[in-house]
Motif scaffolding. Structure first.
Motif, PDB file in Angstrom:
ATOM      1  N   VAL A  37      -4.874  38.158 -25.511  1.00 53.49           N
ATOM      2  CA  VAL A  37      -4.884  37.542 -24.184  1.00 53.49           C
ATOM      3  C   VAL A  37      -5.135  36.040 -24.295  1.00 53.49           C
ATOM      4  N   TRP A  38      -6.160  35.653 -25.113  1.00 54.16           N
ATOM      5  CA  TRP A  38      -6.465  34.220 -25.114  1.00 54.16           C
ATOM      6  C   TRP A  38      -5.501  33.405 -25.974  1.00 54.16           C
TER       7      TRP A  38
ATOM      8  N   ILE B 278      -2.025  33.520 -23.005  1.00 56.99           N
ATOM      9  CA  ILE B 278      -2.112  32.717 -21.776  1.00 56.99           C
ATOM     10  C   ILE B 278      -1.905  31.222 -22.060  1.00 56.99           C
ATOM     11  N   PRO B 279      -2.654  30.626 -23.019  1.00 57.11           N
ATOM     12  CA  PRO B 279      -2.395  29.203 -23.298  1.00 57.11           C
ATOM     13  C   PRO B 279      -0.965  28.958 -23.774  1.00 57.11           C
TER      14      PRO B 279
ATOM     15  N   VAL C  44       1.759  30.454 -22.858  1.00 54.92           N
ATOM     16  CA  VAL C  44       2.627  30.419 -21.681  1.00 54.92           C
ATOM     17  C   VAL C  44       2.408  29.113 -20.918  1.00 54.92           C
ATOM     18  N   ILE C  45       1.119  28.723 -20.747  1.00 58.07           N
ATOM     19  CA  ILE C  45       0.810  27.480 -20.011  1.00 58.07           C
ATOM     20  C   ILE C  45       1.465  26.281 -20.700  1.00 58.07           C
TER      21      ILE C  45
END
Ligand code: HEC
Ligand code: CU
Length: 471
Positions: free
Chosen positions: A108-109, A112-113, A115-116
């Motif tokens: 997850v961590w 998410i970054p 994708v950002i």
């Protein structure tokens, strides 16, 4: 020795219970609201938005601020929570629990970054492309940066003068400049641009790396020796803003600033540039006066490095190079003795090949600015007047191509009159010859004709006068 058993690996609970999910959702909402708050209020400390690009860049930056705000609150929040929740209890000395990790959390961590960052890359690329794509009818300006000033070159038609000129009577370098494309290159120490007119600017430094930065336009681009870099912008509000150098470039870097003035329309731009062109098409007849005008205009960076009492009002207070007070006397004595050059050669070379001879105690800091040759001669003629007595201790004889043979006596009368009158040569000449019609003072060519007529009767032997041209 082996009496302490190794700590038991921490067991991960599989699945999340209802309370945990509620806490995660609430914390998530708080973080996003916090990020939005940061993103909403920080821009109030930005400079004004005075270009189309500033809106696009601020919008992008707004997104970055919101995301950055969320990450900031998350990291700081976890830090503060951990300090409070997991601090050592009084008397507790054992090691902490041995964690082996959590694969779901790590995925997850990372995801998410990733994708950002991916989304931000696409958004940034779009903004960059929109800003750098050529615009219809964009105006082309050349910017030069040198320690420690800026200047800007425009290509303008003679018609901005608003009156007719007999081209064959213009100074020869202007005629040559007009001959190729019908435009005159003029140089300004202030950047003038027009509201809503896109600008493409090409830049190259004379010495080291500088950075062209207009905070109000959100434009920033390095100038790199040996390379031409480009910026594009479209001013959207009239007014005066600041250009700064954003790259530490030497002792006076902080003074490397220039105004940028956004005028309302084309007519205002022509009016702003007209006085500069006027100095070129109607230059003073005397070389030293042309040289003085040129140095006073602060188009060249000399004033940021040199001190000269005669030009103190034009901000000649730099102290990177030697003060130029009395430079003519030095040129005629110690400098010509040290270099074996004539005083005028010394002055010429000290500007044109500045590092050939270094004034004792100074390093090779002065740049070769690529100043047109006849302008250098005008500067030499002016510097030759910087002597103890105020009289040139030697005569400056510029090369042929920088000299125009003028009418004999009229030229001298004009030159003398100019020495007294500090403003326009034309008016003084008219006073000198007397009886020219009042409106003639508007037009230097009429004055020149009047002068020529007056002198055609005179019988004195012809004298050559230097009649080169400013920028
Ligand atoms: C970046 C700083 C810098 C700039 C800009 C600069 N100079 Fe200099 N100048 C120096 C330094 C340093 C020296 C002394 C070393 C040398 O001789 O090159 C010097 C030397 C000189 C000298 C010789 C003085 C003497 O006592 O013999 C003259 C004349 C001169 N500069 C004129 C100019 C003019 C005119 C300009 C603008 C066209 C200019 N300089 C721009 C730094 C500068
Ligand atoms: Cu700089």
């Amino acid at each position: 020795m082996a009496s302490i058993p190794p700590p038991k690996p921490h067991q991960n609970k599989s699945g999340l219970n209802g309370t945990t999910i509620v806490i995660i959702v609430v914390v998530g909402i708080v973080l996003i609201l916090g990020g939005l708050l940061i993103g909403t209020f920080t821009p109030s400390i930005f400079p004004v938005q005075a270009s189309a690009e500033s809106q696009q860049i601020d919008n992008l930056f707004h997104i970055l601020l919101v995301i950055g705000g969320v990450v900031f609150l998350l990291v700081q929040g976890l830090l503060v929570y951990s300090i409070w929740r997991f601090r050592a209890k009084p008397g507790e000395t054992a090691d902490g629990v041995n964690m082996h990790g959590n694969t779901t959390l790590e995925i997850v961590w990372t995801a998410i970054p990733a994708v950002i960052v991916f989304v931000l890359t696409i958004l940034s690329w779009q903004v960059f492309n929109t800003i750098m794509s050529p615009k219809d009818g964009e105006m082309s300006i050349v910017a030069n940066g040198a320690r420690f000033n800026w200047n800007f070159e425009y290509e303008m038609p003679l018609s901005i003068m608003g009156k007719e000129y007999d081209i064959s009577k213009l100074p020869p370098p202007i005629q040559a400049d007009l001959a190729d494309d019908g435009l005159i290159t003029l140089t300004s120490a202030t950047l003038y641009v027009t509201k809503d007119l896109p600008v493409v600017m090409q830049m190259e430094p004379a010495d080291v790396i500088h950075a062209f930065w207009i905070p109000a336009f959100r434009v920033k681009q390095d100038l790199i020796p040996g390379r031409i870099t480009t910026v594009r912008f479209t001013p959207t509000s009239t007014g005066e803003y600041l250009i700064e150098c954003a790259e530490l470039c030497g002792a006076n870097h902080g003074a490397m600033r220039a105004p940028v003035i956004v005028v309302a329309n084309d007519a205002d731009l022509d009016a702003a540039l007209m006085p500069i062109m006027q100095k070129m098409v109607e230059p003073p007849a005397r070389a030293d006066l042309r040289g003085r005008e040129l140095l006073e205009s602060n188009v060249y960076p000399c004033y940021t490095c040199h001190n000269l009492a005669d030009l103190a009002s034009a901000n000649w207070v730099g102290n990177v190079g030697p003060a130029l007070n009395g430079v003519a006397d030095r040129a005629a004595t110690s400098r010509s003795a040290a270099t074996g050059e004539t005083p005028q050669e010394y002055l010429y070379n000290s500007i044109h090949n500045p590092t050939d001879y270094l004034v004792p105690g100074y390093g090779a800091l002065m740049p070769q600015l690529g100043i047109p040759e006849c302008q250098v001669w005008d500067i030499v003629a002016y510097l030759a007047t910087q002597s103890e007595t105020g009289e040139p201790p030697f005569e400056v004889v510029p090369p042929e191509q920088c000299v125009v043979t003028g009418p004999p006596d009229g030229a001298e009368a004009t030159a003398e009159a100019t020495a007294e009158a500090t403003d326009t040569v034309g008016e003084a000449a008219i006073e000198q010859i007397g009886g020219a019609p009042a409106e003639a003072t508007e037009d230097p060519l009429v004055v020149n004709e009047a002068t020529a007529e007056a002198t055609s009767e005179a019988t004195a032997e012809p004298t050559a006068i230097a009649a080169t041209v400013a920028p």
